[in-house]
Motif scaffolding. Structure first.
Motif, PDB file in Angstrom:
ATOM      1  N   ASP A 487       0.827  -1.213   0.000  1.00 49.88           N
ATOM      2  CA  ASP A 487       0.000   0.000   0.000  1.00 49.88           C
ATOM      3  C   ASP A 487       0.855   1.253   0.000  1.00 49.88           C
ATOM      4  OD1 ASP A 487      -2.737  -0.392  -0.322  1.00 49.88           O
ATOM      5  OD2 ASP A 487      -3.033  -1.052   1.734  1.00 49.88           O
ATOM      6  N   ARG A 488       1.983   1.225   0.681  1.00 50.32           N
ATOM      7  CA  ARG A 488       2.886   2.383   0.638  1.00 50.32           C
ATOM      8  C   ARG A 488       3.392   2.619  -0.789  1.00 50.32           C
ATOM      9  NH1 ARG A 488       6.722   1.374   6.002  1.00 50.32           N
ATOM     10  NH2 ARG A 488       5.323   2.342   7.533  1.00 50.32           N
ATOM     11  N   LYS A 489       3.770   1.532  -1.443  1.00 51.33           N
ATOM     12  CA  LYS A 489       4.252   1.659  -2.824  1.00 51.33           C
ATOM     13  C   LYS A 489       3.139   2.140  -3.754  1.00 51.33           C
ATOM     14  CE  LYS A 489       6.307  -0.924  -6.670  1.00 51.33           C
ATOM     15  NZ  LYS A 489       7.005   0.287  -7.114  1.00 51.33           N
ATOM     16  N   LEU A 490       1.937   1.610  -3.560  1.00 47.64           N
ATOM     17  CA  LEU A 490       0.803   2.020  -4.397  1.00 47.64           C
ATOM     18  C   LEU A 490       0.515   3.508  -4.226  1.00 47.64           C
ATOM     19  CD1 LEU A 490      -1.612   1.514  -6.222  1.00 47.64           C
ATOM     20  CD2 LEU A 490      -2.833   0.553  -4.266  1.00 47.64           C
ATOM     21  N   ALA A 491       0.511   3.980  -2.977  1.00 47.72           N
ATOM     22  CA  ALA A 491       0.276   5.402  -2.730  1.00 47.72           C
ATOM     23  C   ALA A 491       1.357   6.251  -3.391  1.00 47.72           C
ATOM     24  CB  ALA A 491       0.223   5.671  -1.229  1.00 47.72           C
ATOM     25  N   ALA A 492       2.613   5.810  -3.277  1.00 46.37           N
ATOM     26  CA  ALA A 492       3.716   6.562  -3.887  1.00 46.37           C
ATOM     27  C   ALA A 492       3.575   6.610  -5.403  1.00 46.37           C
ATOM     28  CB  ALA A 492       5.045   5.915  -3.501  1.00 46.37           C
ATOM     29  N   ASP A 493       3.220   5.480  -6.018  1.00 50.49           N
ATOM     30  CA  ASP A 493       3.081   5.442  -7.474  1.00 50.49           C
ATOM     31  C   ASP A 493       1.943   6.339  -7.949  1.00 50.49           C
ATOM     32  OD1 ASP A 493       5.175   3.729  -7.602  1.00 50.49           O
ATOM     33  OD2 ASP A 493       4.019   1.932  -8.100  1.00 50.49           O
ATOM     34  N   LEU A 494       0.854   6.388  -7.195  1.00 48.79           N
ATOM     35  CA  LEU A 494      -0.252   7.275  -7.558  1.00 48.79           C
ATOM     36  C   LEU A 494       0.200   8.735  -7.492  1.00 48.79           C
ATOM     37  CD1 LEU A 494      -3.210   5.495  -5.728  1.00 48.79           C
ATOM     38  CD2 LEU A 494      -2.954   5.753  -8.198  1.00 48.79           C
ATOM     39  N   LEU A 495       0.944   9.076  -6.448  1.00 50.59           N
ATOM     40  CA  LEU A 495       1.419  10.457  -6.307  1.00 50.59           C
ATOM     41  C   LEU A 495       2.391  10.835  -7.414  1.00 50.59           C
ATOM     42  CD1 LEU A 495       1.963  10.855  -2.466  1.00 50.59           C
ATOM     43  CD2 LEU A 495       0.098  11.754  -3.859  1.00 50.59           C
ATOM     44  N   ILE A 496       3.285   9.901  -7.736  1.00 53.77           N
ATOM     45  CA  ILE A 496       4.258  10.167  -8.802  1.00 53.77           C
ATOM     46  C   ILE A 496       3.546  10.448 -10.126  1.00 53.77           C
ATOM     47  CG2 ILE A 496       6.043   9.054 -10.218  1.00 53.77           C
ATOM     48  CD1 ILE A 496       6.978   7.660  -7.622  1.00 53.77           C
ATOM     49  N   ARG A 497       2.431   9.767 -10.350  1.00 53.58           N
ATOM     50  CA  ARG A 497       1.659   9.972 -11.566  1.00 53.58           C
ATOM     51  C   ARG A 497       0.796  11.228 -11.497  1.00 53.58           C
ATOM     52  NH1 ARG A 497       0.091   5.132 -14.650  1.00 53.58           N
ATOM     53  NH2 ARG A 497       1.451   3.389 -14.114  1.00 53.58           N
ATOM     54  N   GLY A 498       0.751  11.855 -10.337  1.00 54.27           N
ATOM     55  CA  GLY A 498      -0.087  13.040 -10.184  1.00 54.27           C
ATOM     56  C   GLY A 498      -1.549  12.711  -9.958  1.00 54.27           C
ATOM     57  N   ILE A 499      -1.819  11.484  -9.508  1.00 49.63           N
ATOM     58  CA  ILE A 499      -3.197  11.069  -9.213  1.00 49.63           C
ATOM     59  C   ILE A 499      -3.429  11.263  -7.719  1.00 49.63           C
ATOM     60  CG2 ILE A 499      -4.824   9.134  -9.202  1.00 49.63           C
ATOM     61  CD1 ILE A 499      -3.258   7.988 -11.578  1.00 49.63           C
ATOM     62  N   GLY A 500      -4.401  12.064  -7.375  1.00 52.33           N
ATOM     63  CA  GLY A 500      -4.651  12.396  -5.976  1.00 52.33           C
ATOM     64  C   GLY A 500      -4.982  11.172  -5.145  1.00 52.33           C
ATOM     65  N   VAL A 501      -4.366  11.077  -3.966  1.00 52.46           N
ATOM     66  CA  VAL A 501      -4.647   9.980  -3.047  1.00 52.46           C
ATOM     67  C   VAL A 501      -4.480  10.488  -1.619  1.00 52.46           C
ATOM     68  CG1 VAL A 501      -2.266   9.144  -3.145  1.00 52.46           C
ATOM     69  CG2 VAL A 501      -4.079   7.613  -2.367  1.00 52.46           C
ATOM     70  N   THR A 502      -5.379  10.072  -0.753  1.00 56.06           N
ATOM     71  CA  THR A 502      -5.253  10.348   0.669  1.00 56.06           C
ATOM     72  C   THR A 502      -4.782   9.062   1.340  1.00 56.06           C
ATOM     73  OG1 THR A 502      -6.992  12.014   0.656  1.00 56.06           O
ATOM     74  CG2 THR A 502      -6.488  10.993   2.767  1.00 56.06           C
ATOM     75  N   TYR A 503      -3.655   9.129   2.039  1.00 53.23           N
ATOM     76  CA  TYR A 503      -3.070   7.943   2.649  1.00 53.23           C
ATOM     77  C   TYR A 503      -3.115   8.070   4.165  1.00 53.23           C
ATOM     78  CZ  TYR A 503       0.273   4.264   3.814  1.00 53.23           C
ATOM     79  OH  TYR A 503       0.859   3.150   4.335  1.00 53.23           O
ATOM     80  N   LEU A 504      -3.713   7.070   4.821  1.00 52.68           N
ATOM     81  CA  LEU A 504      -3.844   7.071   6.278  1.00 52.68           C
ATOM     82  C   LEU A 504      -3.160   5.831   6.829  1.00 52.68           C
ATOM     83  CD1 LEU A 504      -5.234   8.041   8.971  1.00 52.68           C
ATOM     84  CD2 LEU A 504      -7.138   6.558   8.333  1.00 52.68           C
ATOM     85  N   GLU A 505      -2.199   6.038   7.717  1.00 50.90           N
ATOM     86  CA  GLU A 505      -1.504   4.910   8.334  1.00 50.90           C
ATOM     87  C   GLU A 505      -1.592   5.049   9.853  1.00 50.90           C
ATOM     88  OE1 GLU A 505       3.052   3.625   8.412  1.00 50.90           O
ATOM     89  OE2 GLU A 505       2.145   3.484   6.401  1.00 50.90           O
ATOM     90  N   THR A 506      -2.174   4.046  10.498  1.00 53.82           N
ATOM     91  CA  THR A 506      -2.394   4.102  11.934  1.00 53.82           C
ATOM     92  C   THR A 506      -1.344   3.282  12.671  1.00 53.82           C
ATOM     93  OG1 THR A 506      -4.768   4.249  11.508  1.00 53.82           O
ATOM     94  CG2 THR A 506      -4.103   3.764  13.762  1.00 53.82           C
ATOM     95  N   PRO A 507      -0.608   3.891  13.591  1.00 54.26           N
ATOM     96  CA  PRO A 507       0.391   3.132  14.351  1.00 54.26           C
ATOM     97  C   PRO A 507      -0.263   2.107  15.268  1.00 54.26           C
ATOM     98  CG  PRO A 507       0.727   5.522  14.571  1.00 54.26           C
ATOM     99  CD  PRO A 507      -0.617   5.323  13.948  1.00 54.26           C
TER     100      PRO A 507
END
Length: 542
Positions: A487-507
């Motif tokens: 999921d971290r990689k997916l979020a990064a790839d979306l951002l690199i492409r300029g596709i908006g994504v909200t990423y929430l990670e709970t400790p």
């Protein structure tokens, strides 16, 4: 007792909250994979590979952690090596015997001829629904040949959580590969969910014990006939009639082997059926246009089966009110109740507060995957090809009907309640997270937004550009190694492409805790989609 989860950290495409270095290159070690991987997919993997090799791996892990003398460890390891070779050569019976001997050694149980016999047997009711009105057939099978000791007997009982065991008697065992015995359920026994206990007894000692979950009912055929007579005498909506009939249809599907026993006891389904009938006889239809938390059913075309469905409709809803609507997809092995029972009903409470209709379908089968041919452990970004050959006509049909159940249920409820189809959202956890990506991608025009929880299970060839312009959210827990890295990689790839994504990670939350911990933020995310084209809306929205 588990620690309380820490406050979620919200990272958005509108901020610089995701560091690419953090998102790339993480790979969970094999030990973490074995421990934390979603259990539904481990079961699917084991079924494809064959049980003996998977059991050998498990027993080797147990052996490594077992405090025993080195000589005994070496002996058990040799037994497991031989079992693995037997399995690879197709000598299944020899492999099963070796595994049984290794399990006995790990448990500290002497491997006597009597124990070898007891460990060879598999005992289970032919159906997990036991009708007290007729004898129950038990199938006894042997996984390998063993000499039957004199006086060997099968002891059967039923146990309810917190209650005493109810004896069903003992039966002599004979030296046959398979046999069938029958037992009677006590007429005065209460209906409901039980553990069916089978014990192999030799010389008064219980040498092997197994347990199977069953539902005890009483004269189901007569109860169904009475329900049909009552239903014929009242006016009922299509879904009210389906809700009345559902438990009887389910029982037949389970008896035929098409379905497995559901998490809710059949007795609860029968009570719901009777409650709906009683309301209909009073001139009320509790299904159509009902509000609050509702359990209902409908007939899915194509499958020609009744499908269970759970929905939540805010109690403030009135005809003519167009509320936003959320499709909630459960994880593998779950059912239509799972999502609305997370964290004590948090989903329904938030839906009431924010004014959303929630549709939680069954998905045709517990691992129907919402149509997505998910093939774990091939999460997003993985080079692993394990399991990508899962398929065949039966699997293809299950995928198709799982997707159809989700979309049909959503459309039916949206139509019945006049939902706002411009504010239609999809969310899901684990397998349901994979389904969220699949449905968001395939049916892009339906959704105002999608929130996938711990489910980066992608099919090769997904076109991420289809998600451009749609609200996309990814939620994860730091204690979920297998899907966290993907999921971290997916979020990064979306951002690199300029596709908006909200990423929430709970400790400090694991795979099973992620969705519940993230639900408040998911609703806030859905609400913020109203800002698209409406910059005058004030925040906070609720």
């Amino acid at each position: 007792m588990s620690a309380m989860p820490a406050r979620p950290r919200l990272r958005s495409a509108l901020t610089r909250g995701i560091a690419i270095a953090l998102l790339a290159g993480f790979c969970a070690p094999p030990a973490a994979l074995a421990q934390d991987f979603p259990i539904e997919f481990l079961r699917m993997m084991a079924a494809r590979r064959g049980a003996p090799p998977a059991s050998v791996r498990t027993l080797r892990q147990l052996l490594a952690a077992q405090p025993m003398a080195e000589a005994e460890k070496s002996r058990v390891a040799a037994i497991l090596d031989a079992a693995e070779k037997d399995a690879a050569a197709g000598r299944t019976a020899a492999a099963q015997r070796g595994l049984a001997e290794a399990r006995a050694a790990l448990a500290g149980t002497p491997w006597t001829p009597a124990q070898a016999f007891a460990s060879s047997l598999d005992v289970a009711p032919r159906t997990p629904i036991l009708d007290a009105a007729r004898p129950v057939a038990m199938k006894i099978g042997a996984s390998y040949e063993a000499v039957t000791p004199p006086g060997a007997r099968l002891r059967l009982s039923l146990e309810r959580r917190g209650g005493p065991a109810i004896s069903l008697g003992e039966k002599p065992l004979v030296a046959r590969r398979t046999e069938t015995v029958t037992v009677a359920i006590p007429a005065a026994m209460a209906t409901g969910r039980y553990a069916f206990i089978s014990e192999i007894v030799v010389d008064g000692a219980s040498l092997a014990r197994s347990s199977a979950q069953v539902d005890v009912v009483r004269d189901l055929a007569s109860a169904e006939a009475r329900a049909e007579r009552r239903l014929a005498a009242v006016k009922a909506s299509e879904d009210a009639a389906a809700t009345v009939r559902y438990p009887y249809a389910l029982a037949k599907s389970v008896a035929s082997g098409q379905r497995e026993l559901e998490r809710p006891p059949l007795a609860d389904r029968l009570t719901r059926s009777d409650d709906v009938l009683t309301a209909l006889e009073a001139g009320l239809d509790p299904i159509r246009h009902g509000v609050g938390d509702q359990r209902r059913a409908y007939r899915l075309s194509g499958a020609d089966e009744l499908m269970p469905l759970r929905i939540y409709v805010p109690t403030t809803w009135k005809p003519g009110t167009a509320l936003p609507i959320v499709l909630a997809l459960h994880g593998g092995g779950g059912d239509e109740n799972e999502m609305l029972e997370v964290d004590g009903g948090k989903f329904g409470k938030l839906a009431e507060r924010y004014g959303y209709i929630v549709v939680s379908p069954f998905g045709y089968r517990p691992v129907g995957a919402w149509g997505s041919p998910i093939t774990l452990p091939s999460v997003y970004g993985s080079t692993t090809k394990e399991g990508r050959a899962v398929g065949g006509p039966e699997r293809a049909r299950m995928l198709e009907l799982s997707e159809k159940d989700a979309l049909t249920a959503l459309d039916r409820i949206a139509t019945e309640y006049g939902a706002d189809r411009k504010r239609m959202f999809v969310t899901g956890h684990s397998m349901g997270g994979g389904g969220t990506w699949y449905l968001a991608h395939k049916h892009r025009a339906l959704w105002a937004g999608a929130a996938a929880s711990a489910g980066p299970f992608f099919v090769d060839g997904y076109d991420l550009e289809r998600l451009r312009g749609m609200g996309v959210m990814i939620v994860q827990g730091e204690g979920d190694p297998p899907s966290l890295a993907a999921d971290r990689k997916l979020a990064a790839d979306l951002l690199i492409r300029g596709i908006g994504v909200t990423y929430l990670e709970t400790p400090s939350v694991n795979h099973g805790q992620t969705f519940g911990a993230s639900l408040p933020s998911i609703f806030e995310f859905f609400e913020r989609q109203r800002l698209r084209g409406n910059p005058t809306i004030k925040l906070p929205l609720k």
